[in-house]
Structures are given as structure tokens and as C-alpha cells.
Design a protein around this motif. Structure first.
Motif, mmCIF file in Angstrom:
data_model
loop_
_atom_site.group_PDB
_atom_site.id
_atom_site.type_symbol
_atom_site.label_atom_id
_atom_site.label_comp_id
_atom_site.label_asym_id
_atom_site.label_seq_id
_atom_site.Cartn_x
_atom_site.Cartn_y
_atom_site.Cartn_z
ATOM 1 N N GLU A 49 9.644 1.243 -6.905
ATOM 2 C CA GLU A 49 9.836 2.109 -5.496
ATOM 3 C C GLU A 49 9.899 0.951 -4.257
ATOM 4 O OE1 GLU A 49 9.356 5.565 -5.291
ATOM 5 O OE2 GLU A 49 9.930 5.285 -7.274
ATOM 6 N N ILE A 50 10.751 1.483 -3.589
ATOM 7 C CA ILE A 50 10.695 0.722 -2.286
ATOM 8 C C ILE A 50 10.793 1.679 -1.052
ATOM 9 C CG2 ILE A 50 11.690 -1.528 -2.944
ATOM 10 C CD1 ILE A 50 14.170 -0.634 -1.642
ATOM 11 N N CYS A 51 10.344 1.389 0.039
ATOM 12 C CA CYS A 51 10.679 1.967 1.388
ATOM 13 C C CYS A 51 10.865 0.976 2.326
ATOM 14 C CB CYS A 51 9.391 2.817 1.486
ATOM 15 S SG CYS A 51 8.028 1.827 2.156
ATOM 16 N N LEU A 52 11.373 1.432 3.518
ATOM 17 C CA LEU A 52 11.685 0.391 4.785
ATOM 18 C C LEU A 52 10.240 -0.143 5.209
ATOM 19 C CD1 LEU A 52 14.073 2.327 7.212
ATOM 20 C CD2 LEU A 52 14.249 0.365 5.633
ATOM 21 N N LYS A 53 9.117 0.425 4.963
ATOM 22 C CA LYS A 53 7.843 -0.466 5.260
ATOM 23 C C LYS A 53 7.847 -1.717 4.537
ATOM 24 C CE LYS A 53 4.756 3.434 6.703
ATOM 25 N NZ LYS A 53 3.617 3.759 6.634
ATOM 26 N N CYS A 54 7.860 -1.639 3.179
ATOM 27 C CA CYS A 54 7.736 -2.555 2.140
ATOM 28 C C CYS A 54 8.948 -3.591 2.326
ATOM 29 C CB CYS A 54 7.458 -2.456 0.842
ATOM 30 S SG CYS A 54 8.106 -1.161 -0.185
ATOM 31 N N TRP A 55 10.204 -3.151 2.692
ATOM 32 C CA TRP A 55 11.446 -3.845 2.535
ATOM 33 C C TRP A 55 11.326 -5.047 3.365
ATOM 34 C CZ3 TRP A 55 15.055 -5.038 -0.517
ATOM 35 C CH2 TRP A 55 15.967 -5.500 -0.091
ATOM 36 N N THR A 69 0.911 -1.136 -0.077
ATOM 37 C CA THR A 69 0.019 0.012 0.067
ATOM 38 C C THR A 69 0.830 1.350 0.110
ATOM 39 O OG1 THR A 69 -0.293 0.038 2.330
ATOM 40 C CG2 THR A 69 -1.768 -1.264 1.235
ATOM 41 N N CYS A 70 2.138 1.350 0.108
ATOM 42 C CA CYS A 70 3.205 2.319 0.359
ATOM 43 C C CYS A 70 3.751 2.539 -0.954
ATOM 44 C CB CYS A 70 4.259 2.102 1.382
ATOM 45 S SG CYS A 70 4.897 0.221 1.104
ATOM 46 N N CYS A 71 4.228 1.529 -1.673
ATOM 47 C CA CYS A 71 5.028 1.907 -2.971
ATOM 48 C C CYS A 71 4.365 0.909 -3.966
ATOM 49 C CB CYS A 71 6.305 1.805 -2.837
ATOM 50 S SG CYS A 71 7.223 2.180 -1.454
ATOM 51 N N SER A 72 5.012 1.166 -5.223
ATOM 52 C CA SER A 72 4.603 0.264 -6.492
ATOM 53 C C SER A 72 5.752 0.296 -7.390
ATOM 54 C CB SER A 72 3.133 0.532 -7.105
ATOM 55 O OG SER A 72 3.433 1.709 -7.789
HETATM 56 ZN ZN LIG Z 1 7.027 0.900 0.338
#
Ligand SMILES: [Zn+2]
Length: 413
Positions: A121-127, A115-118
Motif C-alpha cells: 500500500e502507498i498513499c501521498l503521505k508515505c510517498w 504509520t499510514c500504510c504497510s
Molecule cells: Zn501511506
């Protein structure tokens, strides 16, 4: 681009660990020609793709890489003859013989639940999805299969690779690799998309001990990653996907309506965790096998590693070499210590630019010629990664090779 190419040249010249690569891929030269028969392939800045290269030594490899300055280096299989001599024999006489058992996990396979990136893209949440994958697969590969020599690597952008380098893994046939993948692949193209008549891995009869252990890890991450960070029950778009996995039509429509009716920005709005507890509570109150395992099936569906099976099965598939620089992010594909994967942050790994800055800063500070030169990587933040590559991966493998050699000598008497 021209600037990136000149940086890349310095990176290969001064930082890329060629001798460690030789040490790795020669495997103690237990079997002759192991390094020399390995396929290397390169993607050049012009997008030209060169396959079936091979080299006898680390120096040969280094001078060719300095000459070509590829933006990507891939490692393929060990063939029965040197890949560069491929054209001297008929197509049927050129065969892949061995290769590490490899795994490739890519964040884009999680786009339906992120729900954070697609996309890229990556962020620490989806990592977290990658951290979970490392934990689950590392445990299964070491405990269930008994493999010892695993190298986990950040792909430089949005995924992780795993190289299983044990002799037993390298000599596996595609059929054996396929069996390992089938064992590990609980969530194949979406768990609920399995064909009719296929065994349900969530069914009590099929829920083997490996899955029980995986489930203990997944449950913890589900609360943090899926409910808190992804907040999957916080918006209709996402809760509809989760509710689809609830095996009761009445419950699905009722909860959807209830949550839609709640004012999303009021203080009385329930959290994803509360909504999830509600689902679990209601499932517990129903009779039938499907209800008993439904919450578990949802947790697996949302958190279990999603593998790219083809990469693992084919012997002649290529995989990007560790320590490459990702051309889009500039980040180095550094190894990840699986025991420390919880603290690995892909957004702060060294980039080619930061490393070259560090080299320059070091030279500016240490201009005393009598100073004993450190290895270049030691002057930069690449150091812990090279150190881990050596001490965490290459050294244990070398001591096993020595042990094997001793056994061979003993047997010959
Ligand atoms: Zn993310």
C-alpha cells in the motif's frame, strides 16, 4: 487476466516507446554491439520467466514483445557476446561487461516507520519517503560524483528506480559500485544496527560535507513527513521506536510515562512536533557527544534513503524497464523529473486502461482521414512522460555522444 493481456498487446503495439529504447540503449553505438549484447528478460502471464534474450534492432525487440506479450520486461547487463548466443560458448566465456549504475528504493523498507500504510500500500503521505530519496540521491550523484545522465522512474507500485547512464557509470566495476553505495548508504539496515567498532557516520569527525547538505533537506522533511504526516510521536507504538534512539534511559522512561498519562483525545494533548521539540531541548541540555548528535541521528534514521545495495552492486542484476505496466495496479512505470519530484503523484499516473480509453476517445473525435496523424502517445496522458524521457534524458545524452564523436575524429588527425 485475458482482458489485461489484450490491453497489454495494444499498449505494446501502439504506445510503448520502442524506438526511444533503442536510442537510449544503443548509446549512439559508440561501442559496437552495445544494443545487441544487452540482456532482456521477460515475465509471462503464465509466470514463466525468460532470461538472456537479445535483439539487434528496435523492430526485432518489438515483434518479440508483441509475440510474447510479457507482463514484465527487465533490462540486464551488456555482455561480451549477444546473450541469446550464450549457449554457444562455455560459461566462463560469457561475461557481463557493462551496465548502468542503478538504484532501487522500495517503500516496504520503510514499514517500521510508516504509520499510514504497510506492505504494497502507498498513499501521498508515505510517498514523501520516495520524494526525499530522489532529492538526496540526485544531489549526491550529480554533485558529489559528477554524473549527468540520470533517469528516475516510478516502479508502478510502491517505489522508485534510478538509472545512471553516464559512460563512466556504465563501465564501473562491482567494486567501484560498492564504494558508491557505501558512500551513499548512511542508514544501512537501520543506522543503529551498525556493528561494534564501525565508524559512526553521525560522529562530528565523520559527518562529511555531503551529509551536511543532505541534512538540510532531511530536516525540512522530518518536520512535515515524520512529525506532521506520520505523527510518529502520536501513538505509543511509534514513539517507543523513536525513543529507543534517545541515548538516555531516564529520559526515555520519563517521556514514555508522561505521554502515556496524557489523555490522547483531549485538547491539551501535545502534538508530535511539540514532543519532538521537547526531546531536542532536553538533549541540548545534556553534556556528551552522543547527546549532541542524537537528534541528527534520529532524523537520518527516519528520513535518509534506504537502498537495496545488491541491486546496485551486481553487474548482472536485472531491473524493470521504464514504461512497463505494473500488472497489479495497471499503472505505467513513468519517468519522474527530479526537479519536479515534489509534485509527482503516483496515484494519478496513467494506467493502461485510462490510456486505451484516451486512444479510443481520440479516434472517435478525429475521424477525418486528411488529419495528419499524431504519434499515438500524443493522443494520451502518456505524452508528458515520453516527452520528458526524450528531452530530459535522451537528448542531453545524444549531444554528449556527438561531442565525444567529434573529439574522436579530432584525435585521429
Ligand atoms: Zn501511506
Amino acid at each position: 487476466m485475458a482482458q489485461f493481456q489484450s490491453w497489454l498487446h495494444i499498449f505494446y503495439q501502439r504506445l510503448f516507446p520502442f524506438t526511444d529504447f533503442y536510442r537510449w540503449l544503443a548509446y549512439g553505438e559508440m561501442s559496437k554491439g552495445y544494443f545487441a549484447n544487452r540482456e532482456w528478460s521477460f515475465t509471462l502471464a503464465s509466470d514463466v520467466y525468460i532470461r538472456f534474450q537479445s535483439y539487434k534492432t528496435a523492430d526485432e525487440l518489438k515483434s518479440e514483445i508483441l509475440r510474447l506479450c510479457p507482463v514484465k520486461i527487465d533490462i540486464g547487463a551488456v555482455y561480451n557476446i549477444a546473450p541469446k548466443d550464450k549457449k554457444t560458448v562455455g560459461p566462463s566465456a560469457f561475461r557481463p561487461r557493462e551496465r548502468e549504475l542503478v538504484f532501487d528504493i522500495d517503500m516496504t523498507d520503510y514499514d517500521d516507520i510508516r504509520t499510514c500504510c504497510s506492505g504494497a500500500e502507498i498513499c501521498l503521505k508515505c510517498w514523501d519517503f520516495m520524494t526525499i530519496s530522489i532529492k538526496i540521491l540526485h544531489r549526491a550523484l550529480t554533485e558529489d560524483f559528477g554524473f549527468k545522465h540520470l533517469l528516475w522512474v516510478y516502479s508502478g507500485r510502491r517505489g522508485v528506480h534510478c538509472w545512471v547512464a553516464d559512460e563512466r557509470a556504465r563501465s564501473m566495476s562491482p567494486e567501484a559500485r560498492s564504494a558508491v553505495v557505501a558512500y551513499l548508504e548512511v542508514v544501512k539496515g537501520g543506522y543503529h544496527q551498525r556493528g561494534q567498532g564501525d565508524e559512526d557516520p553521525m560522529d562530528e569527525r565523520n559527518f562529511h560535507p555531503s551529509l551536511v547538505r543532505a541534512y538540510a533537506v532531511l530536516k525540512k522533511h522530518f518536520a512535515k513527513t515524520i512529525l506532521l504526516n506520520m505523527d510518529v510521536l502520536g501513538s505509543r507504538e511509534h514513539w517507543m521506536k523513536l525513543l529507543q534512539l534517545v541515548p538516555d534511559h531516564e529520559m526515555r522512561t520519563r517521556l514514555d510515562k508522561e505521554w502515556t498519562d496524557e489523555t490522547p483525545d483531549s485538547d491539551s494533548g501535545t502534538t508530535s512536533e511539540e514532543r519532538w521539540n521537547r526531546i531536542v531541548g532536553e538533549l541540548r541540555g545534556k553534556k556528551g557527544a552522543a547527546f549532541e548528535t542524537a537528534d541528527r541521528a534520529i532524523i537520518f534514521r527516519y528520513t535518509y534513503p534506504r537502498l537495496d545495495a545488491n541491486v546496485s552492486i551486481g553487474l548482472n542484476h536485472l531491473l524493470k524497464a521504464p514504461f512497463c505496466v505494473h500488472p497489479k495496479t495497471g499503472r505505467v512505470c513513468v519517468p519522474i523529473d527530479p526537479t519536479q519530484c515534489d509534485t509527482f503523484n503516483p496515484l494519478t499516473v496513467p494506467t493502461i486502461q485510462s490510456l486505451l480509453d484516451e486512444l479510443n476517445a481520440w479516434s472517435a473525435k478525429n475521424n477525418n482521414p486528411s488529419y495528419i496523424e499524431a504519434e499515438n502517445y500524443q493522443k494520451t496522458s502518456l505524452e508528458p512522460y515520453v516527452k520528458y524521457f526524450r528531452q530530459g534524458f535522451l537528448d542531453p545524452m545524444a549531444s554528449e555522444v556527438r561531442q565525444r564523436m567529434r573529439e574522436r575524429v579530432d584525435m585521429s588527425f
